[in-house]
Design an enzyme around this catalytic site. Sequence first.
Site, PDB file in Angstrom:
ATOM      1  CE1 TYR A  53      -4.195   0.572   9.544  1.00  0.00           C
ATOM      2  CE2 TYR A  53      -4.244  -1.583   8.503  1.00  0.00           C
ATOM      3  CZ  TYR A  53      -3.566  -0.628   9.240  1.00  0.00           C
ATOM      4  OH  TYR A  53      -2.287  -0.868   9.671  1.00  0.00           O
ATOM      5  CB  SER A 204       6.013   1.540   6.439  1.00  0.00           C
ATOM      6  OG  SER A 204       6.088   2.461   5.380  1.00  0.00           O
ATOM      7  N   PRO A 205       8.076  -1.394   5.324  1.00  0.00           N
ATOM      8  CG  PRO A 205       8.097  -3.508   4.335  1.00  0.00           C
ATOM      9  CD  PRO A 205       7.202  -2.563   5.096  1.00  0.00           C
ATOM     10  CG  LEU A 206       8.667  -1.413   0.292  1.00  0.00           C
ATOM     11  CD1 LEU A 206       7.698  -1.616  -0.863  1.00  0.00           C
ATOM     12  CD2 LEU A 206      10.050  -1.963  -0.065  1.00  0.00           C
ATOM     13  N   GLY A 209       6.915   3.891   0.801  1.00  0.00           N
ATOM     14  CA  GLY A 209       6.973   3.914  -0.655  1.00  0.00           C
ATOM     15  C   GLY A 209       8.140   4.689  -1.228  1.00  0.00           C
ATOM     16  CG  LEU A 211      13.424   3.159   1.305  1.00  0.00           C
ATOM     17  CD1 LEU A 211      13.393   2.155   2.448  1.00  0.00           C
ATOM     18  CD2 LEU A 211      14.855   3.637   1.059  1.00  0.00           C
ATOM     19  N   GLY A 213      11.974   4.420  -5.035  1.00  0.00           N
ATOM     20  CA  GLY A 213      12.587   5.350  -5.976  1.00  0.00           C
ATOM     21  C   GLY A 213      11.596   6.141  -6.795  1.00  0.00           C
ATOM     22  CE  LYS A 214       5.717   4.506  -5.555  1.00  0.00           C
ATOM     23  NZ  LYS A 214       4.303   4.119  -5.307  1.00  0.00           N
TER      24      LYS A 214
END
Length: 319
Positions: A53, A204-206, A209, A211, A213-214
Amino acid sequence: MEQRHLGRTGLRVSRLGLGTMTWSRDTDAHDATEQLRDFTDAGGTLVDTSASYADGGAEELLGELLDDVVPRDEVVLCTKAGIRRTSTGGVVDASRGGLLASLDGSLRRLRTDHVDLWLVQTPDPRTPLDETVSALRLAVTSGRARYVGLSNHAGWQVARAASLLEGEVGLTAVEAEYSLLQRGIEREVVPAAVALGVGVLAWSPLGRGVLTGKYRRTIPADSRAASPHLAGFVEPYLARASATIVEAVATAATGLERTPLEVALAWVQGRGVASAVVGARTATQLRASIAAQDLVLPDELRRALDEVSAPTLGYPERF
């Protein structure tokens, strides 16, 4: 915040993990300090980083903050190795020498003599798995890591590594991408982990990013999808195939009077994972994930989301 055992070990991690992929690049020291403070104040313990990273920059920043913001022994420190930086870019290197050299570098940057959990970040097709596993064993027996595992590996590799480490060391965890937009690990990785007593960490459970909704209407100028170095990371989930799932999450959120982020995160955390690791860019974004920890999805709603996002299964998973 709930603490969960990682597999069949005595190691316990918070059900929400703090990811640091953006630290020192998109997340500066001020925001990182806020994130770490807010996370630990909420009872979070698992902090996830990697030697790759920001070319080690994330570890360096985290090392500077440990003890200043929170005592080292109050966090479960997880880092990863296996991607080596060269003049032409990153190179996968899970050889024994490469991994152990990377671990020593991580310890220097993190300003600690050991990590609580050390993972091999990605499979290396040029190195026998037996050799890779030998580095995991040595990391534990030398005291540089308390527990070890794999990240982004296939089910057969998880099973083989667990067999090779059976006994004194053991394979503790497998970290993999898991969300309503990526359920591939349900085919073989999750069944292998459950059978072998290996804990699952979801990154990355979203859905990178998506999910939240952005991106339903446009790509915000300050989002990852608009970032030169992260746009390619998000782009695969902006395809038409994801839209139905994103809309289902948004509809569920409206019905529950919660946010899409909270619904997507609650879904993953209810799937038997030990922890869901979120890599927020700002402290405000992280607070939204912390606020979601009280949400338990109704069974009917969970089944609806399961159905709309169901992965394709066939031979040999279903025979």
